[in-house]
Design a protein around this motif. Structure first.
Motif, mmCIF file in Angstrom:
data_model
loop_
_atom_site.group_PDB
_atom_site.id
_atom_site.type_symbol
_atom_site.label_atom_id
_atom_site.label_comp_id
_atom_site.label_asym_id
_atom_site.label_seq_id
_atom_site.Cartn_x
_atom_site.Cartn_y
_atom_site.Cartn_z
ATOM 1 N N VAL A 7 -27.367 -25.502 -7.489
ATOM 2 C CA VAL A 7 -26.382 -26.335 -6.862
ATOM 3 C C VAL A 7 -26.060 -26.021 -5.414
ATOM 4 C CG1 VAL A 7 -23.881 -27.095 -7.328
ATOM 5 C CG2 VAL A 7 -25.103 -26.488 -9.183
ATOM 6 N N GLY A 8 -25.977 -25.140 -4.988
ATOM 7 C CA GLY A 8 -25.359 -24.809 -3.604
ATOM 8 C C GLY A 8 -26.467 -25.226 -2.656
ATOM 9 N N GLN A 9 -27.976 -25.489 -2.937
ATOM 10 C CA GLN A 9 -28.947 -25.795 -2.193
ATOM 11 C C GLN A 9 -28.838 -27.359 -2.021
ATOM 12 O OE1 GLN A 9 -32.882 -23.715 -2.432
ATOM 13 N NE2 GLN A 9 -32.021 -23.128 -4.112
ATOM 14 N N LEU A 10 -28.357 -27.968 -2.989
ATOM 15 C CA LEU A 10 -28.378 -29.519 -3.182
ATOM 16 C C LEU A 10 -27.114 -29.863 -2.173
ATOM 17 C CD1 LEU A 10 -29.008 -30.212 -6.822
ATOM 18 C CD2 LEU A 10 -30.521 -30.488 -4.729
ATOM 19 N N VAL A 11 -26.033 -29.035 -2.199
ATOM 20 C CA VAL A 11 -24.875 -29.294 -1.326
ATOM 21 C C VAL A 11 -25.075 -28.899 0.112
ATOM 22 C CG1 VAL A 11 -22.422 -29.034 -0.920
ATOM 23 C CG2 VAL A 11 -23.428 -29.092 -3.234
ATOM 24 N N ILE A 12 -25.691 -27.769 0.239
ATOM 25 C CA ILE A 12 -25.564 -27.375 1.780
ATOM 26 C C ILE A 12 -26.849 -27.771 2.564
ATOM 27 C CG2 ILE A 12 -26.359 -25.190 3.009
ATOM 28 C CD1 ILE A 12 -24.965 -23.801 0.514
ATOM 29 N N PHE A 42 -25.510 -31.092 4.183
ATOM 30 C CA PHE A 42 -24.632 -30.546 5.200
ATOM 31 C C PHE A 42 -25.130 -29.879 6.453
ATOM 32 C CE2 PHE A 42 -21.371 -27.208 6.335
ATOM 33 C CZ PHE A 42 -20.253 -27.891 6.933
ATOM 34 N N PHE A 99 -24.132 -19.776 -5.231
ATOM 35 C CA PHE A 99 -23.875 -20.911 -4.196
ATOM 36 C C PHE A 99 -23.706 -20.717 -2.828
ATOM 37 C CE2 PHE A 99 -21.056 -24.259 -2.239
ATOM 38 C CZ PHE A 99 -21.631 -25.365 -2.945
ATOM 39 N N PHE A 111 -25.797 -37.770 0.583
ATOM 40 C CA PHE A 111 -26.586 -37.536 -0.689
ATOM 41 C C PHE A 111 -27.350 -38.689 -0.866
ATOM 42 C CE2 PHE A 111 -22.791 -34.754 -0.680
ATOM 43 C CZ PHE A 111 -23.260 -33.485 -1.273
ATOM 44 N N TYR A 146 -31.251 -37.866 -1.163
ATOM 45 C CA TYR A 146 -31.993 -37.359 -2.471
ATOM 46 C C TYR A 146 -32.560 -38.522 -3.097
ATOM 47 C CZ TYR A 146 -29.663 -32.935 -1.680
ATOM 48 O OH TYR A 146 -29.223 -31.624 -1.226
ATOM 49 N N SER A 174 -31.869 -31.379 3.600
ATOM 50 C CA SER A 174 -32.078 -31.856 2.176
ATOM 51 C C SER A 174 -33.384 -31.840 1.380
ATOM 52 C CB SER A 174 -31.578 -33.735 2.553
ATOM 53 O OG SER A 174 -30.514 -33.745 2.953
#
Length: 429
Positions: free
Chosen positions: A69-74, A77, A119, A212, A215, A351
């Motif tokens: 999850v952390g990779q998808l958010v960071i 960012f 995360f 996002f 993605y 991303s």
């Protein structure tokens, strides 16, 4: 210490020094170190926190979930604000959470904190890969990724031993204090020496849902998705070995824990060695051309494993040698697939790297438990490994033009030439 200027864009002529490689390698290895240092303490954690073995093991799975999850958010960012800020924030919070893990009163709290730990330290892995794509492409990027494997590969070789030594002297909670200290050292190094590789003019300025939306673009690109799945399946091969090998070598073949540790270290060294071979090969051939050969070879080697097991050929040495060859091929595949997937997305490397990383963790987390589902023995382990190798071969052959006439040239067109700012602006529109 010689590093490039604080803000630096893509420079194909730049050649990173050993200190720069060590810095990126240390960052990329942080998630693995966080997992591997804690591994020897699992039985003690279950005993002291009065919980089941399964609950203690979930503190490992929780870290992987948090990392995915952390990779998808960071990732998005870092595409928006640059690489340094997410890195500093992520590692700083890794330090805080590690210290909280050291005083966790019960297993539920520890599981939750381990999810957060995964995360936040995902920032280190995502940014390390994104930085490479910011500054390099094609064979240069594949060569640098292979060099990083020399640093990253030390994690499974050294981290469990260090973690065991720390825990034996100061108990298992001290392992998390050690992880916090490692994070502190990395923060100081990043603050002092880490260049910003994503200039303001190349950043994706739109935030929120639009960050996002990238993605969706990536998932619609069949070639990107296919190439991104290959490192994930390769990681599933490794994790299937990690999950199954303790029982296979110790229970079925009668090795002592010390003998098994030696086998584990030798196989880890094989992966590091193959990555360095790949770094030399990409001087002479492209990442795609290397994959066209190495993935079918990997499949052929994996098919030898059940033959060795069923015939008893070479005994434990035969199986260890077969696994050494299979695992060693990972170093000739993962970096090349990653670079090829990132090639067309330099303008959103954060991303893209995040999605590749999340797929690696997610696929490995889903596939590796199948070893236990199928019985946990040598044949179960080899069967799961073969399945992953078959899928890799099919994906490269069917979902990419790698084996079609002119297909290699089409795949390499995006990888060899770095994206320009103008191209990034067109894609953004």
């Amino acid at each position: 210490m010689s590093f490039p200027p604080r803000t630096q864009g893509v420079r194909p002529n730049y050649r990173p020094g050993i200190k720069y490689i060590l810095m990126l390698g240390a960052l990329a290895a942080l998630p693995a170190v966080t997992t591997d240092m804690y591994l020897p303490s699992l039985p003690t954690v279950a005993s002291e926190l009065n919980t089941s073995q399964a609950a203690a093991q979930f503190t490992m799975s929780g870290t992987l979930i948090g990392a995915a999850v952390g990779q998808l958010v960071i990732g998005p960012f870092s595409d928006r604000v640059g690489r340094r800020l997410p890195l500093l924030i992520g590692i700083s919070l890794h330090i805080v959470v590690s210290l909280l893990c050291a005083v966790a009163p019960d297993i539920g709290t520890l599981i939750g904190l381990r999810v957060l730990q995964g995360f936040f330290n995902a920032a280190a892995g995502v940014v390390a890969i994104a930085v490479i794509r910011d500054r390099f492409s094609g064979s240069d990027a594949a060569r640098l990724l292979s060099r990083l494997m020399l640093v990253i590969g030390l994690a499974p070789l050294l981290a469990p031993t260090i973690g065991q030594a720390v825990a034996s002297i100061w108990q298992w909670r001290a392992v998390f204090v050690a992880l916090a200290l490692i994070g502190l050292v990395l923060v100081l190094i990043v603050w002092r020496f880490m260049p910003e590789t994503l200039p303001a003019e190349r950043r994706r300025t739109r935030g929120g849902p639009s960050a996002f939306r990238g993605y969706r673009v990536l998932l619609r690109d069949r070639h990107f998705l296919a190439l991104a799945l290959i490192p994930g399946l390769g990681m599933a091969v490794i994790m299937s070995y990690v999950v199954g090998s303790p029982f296979v070598f110790q229970d079925e073949y009668g090795l002592t824990p010390g003998q098994y540790a030696l086998v584990f270290a030798v196989n880890g060294a094989g992966m590091v060695l193959s990555a360095q071979v790949n770094a030399a090969l990409v001087h002479r051939s492209s990442p795609t051309r290397i994959m066209r050969i190495t993935i079918p070879v990997l499949l052929g080697l994996s098919l030898l494993l059940p033959v060795i097991i069923l015939t008893g050929l070479g005994g434990v040495f035969g199986l260890a040698a077969g696994l050494w060859l299979v695992l060693g091929m990972h170093g000739l595949i993962a970096a090349n697939a990653t670079v090829s997937a990132l090639g067309n997305y330099g303008h959103m490397a954060g991303s893209a790297a995040a999605l590749i990383g999340a797929l690696q963790v997610g696929i490995a987390g889903v596939v590796s438990p199948l070893v236990g589902v199928f019985g946990g023995g040598a044949l179960a382990m080899s069967g799961v490994i073969i399945g992953c190798c078959v899928l890799m071969t099919l994906i490269l052959a069917v979902a990419t033009p790698a084996y079609r006439r002119g297909g290699v040239a089409r795949l390499e067109a995006a990888v060899v030439h770095p994206d320009t700012v103008a191209a990034a602006e067109v894609r953004e529109k």
